[in-house]
Enzyme design. Sequence first.
Site, PDB file in Angstrom:
ATOM      1  N   SER A 119      -1.246 -17.188 -27.062  1.00  0.00           N
ATOM      2  CA  SER A 119      -2.637 -17.412 -26.537  1.00  0.00           C
ATOM      3  C   SER A 119      -3.082 -15.946 -25.773  1.00  0.00           C
ATOM      4  O   SER A 119      -2.155 -14.955 -25.579  1.00  0.00           O
ATOM      5  CB  SER A 119      -2.624 -18.143 -25.223  1.00  0.00           C
TER       6      SER A 119
HETATM    7  N1  SAH Z   1       2.907 -20.929 -25.385  1.00  0.00           N
HETATM    8  C1  SAH Z   1       3.314 -20.010 -26.536  1.00  0.00           C
HETATM    9  C2  SAH Z   1       2.448 -20.282 -27.692  1.00  0.00           C
HETATM   10  C3  SAH Z   1       2.585 -21.365 -28.303  1.00  0.00           C
HETATM   11  S1  SAH Z   1       1.845 -22.199 -29.877  1.00  0.00           S
HETATM   12  C4  SAH Z   1       3.179 -18.609 -26.261  1.00  0.00           C
HETATM   13  O1  SAH Z   1       2.861 -18.196 -24.974  1.00  0.00           O
HETATM   14  O2  SAH Z   1       3.448 -17.948 -27.173  1.00  0.00           O
HETATM   15  C5  SAH Z   1       2.438 -23.408 -29.957  1.00  0.00           C
HETATM   16  C6  SAH Z   1       4.059 -23.779 -30.174  1.00  0.00           C
HETATM   17  O3  SAH Z   1       4.221 -24.955 -30.041  1.00  0.00           O
HETATM   18  C7  SAH Z   1       4.515 -23.266 -31.485  1.00  0.00           C
HETATM   19  O4  SAH Z   1       5.476 -22.516 -31.284  1.00  0.00           O
HETATM   20  C8  SAH Z   1       4.900 -24.483 -32.012  1.00  0.00           C
HETATM   21  O5  SAH Z   1       5.938 -24.426 -32.999  1.00  0.00           O
HETATM   22  C9  SAH Z   1       5.328 -25.402 -30.956  1.00  0.00           C
HETATM   23  N2  SAH Z   1       5.399 -26.861 -31.156  1.00  0.00           N
HETATM   24  C10 SAH Z   1       4.520 -27.539 -31.830  1.00  0.00           C
HETATM   25  N3  SAH Z   1       4.611 -28.786 -31.732  1.00  0.00           N
HETATM   26  C11 SAH Z   1       5.789 -28.807 -31.071  1.00  0.00           C
HETATM   27  C12 SAH Z   1       6.701 -29.863 -30.772  1.00  0.00           C
HETATM   28  N4  SAH Z   1       6.417 -31.337 -31.045  1.00  0.00           N
HETATM   29  N5  SAH Z   1       7.830 -29.713 -30.003  1.00  0.00           N
HETATM   30  C13 SAH Z   1       7.909 -28.579 -29.535  1.00  0.00           C
HETATM   31  N6  SAH Z   1       7.299 -27.405 -29.796  1.00  0.00           N
HETATM   32  C14 SAH Z   1       6.167 -27.691 -30.813  1.00  0.00           C
END
Ligand code: SAH
Length: 209
Positions: A51
Amino acid sequence: MGVKEVSVMLELEVLESYAQSLDRSLFLDEEYQSFASLNRPLPIGYGQTISQPTLVVEMTYLLSPEPDSRVLEIGTGSGYQTAFLAHFARRVYTMERVGPLLRQAKKRLAALKFTNILYQEGDGSGGWSEHAPYDRIMVTAAARTIPPELLEQLAPLGRMVIPVGPPDLQELMLVTKDLAGNVKNQVVELVRFVELRGKYGWMEEKKRE
Ligand code: SAH
């Protein structure tokens, strides 16, 4: 409602100065490092994104972890948001379904000398019951609905920040639980996150159709 109208404990200035001190390029692949200082979401591989810093600051502000908080984070991604949580809280339990992303985040956060983070690979949409209840829950992927398991795993006086809505646009929700266990939901603003997968994510819903 905007972030400034929600009652919180952490000061925005304190968060902003932490954001200034944390080099975002450490959480990016080499090809994107030169864009690190832009206030923009950037790709982190596997179709996922980190983000923009102002949103990470806002979401941490809304969550308002306290020094003794135990925090559950769903969607470790690059580990950038995790660093904010681990800096302001006692312990962070972070879950990520994409193994290589989790391993990379773990390496980066260890290099930054964080020792209060526990990592779990897998679907985090049902939470991590083993260490529940949590004082704070941060979800950084778009859920179809607020997972009841996460509500259950939220402690009394707990707070959860979660984007809820379809893949292209979501409502960022602040969910609070009072001492008696009553839950209140507030919509803070509109955001755009990648999809939460698994139970309560969008993909499973599509498969069922
Ligand atoms: N907060 C992170 C960005 C997250 S993007 C940062 O600062 O970089 C969203 C993330 O959620 C991705 O890496 C994706 O793989 C993960 N994600 C999506 N669904 C998920 C689930 N059910 N359980 C765990 N992780 C998940």
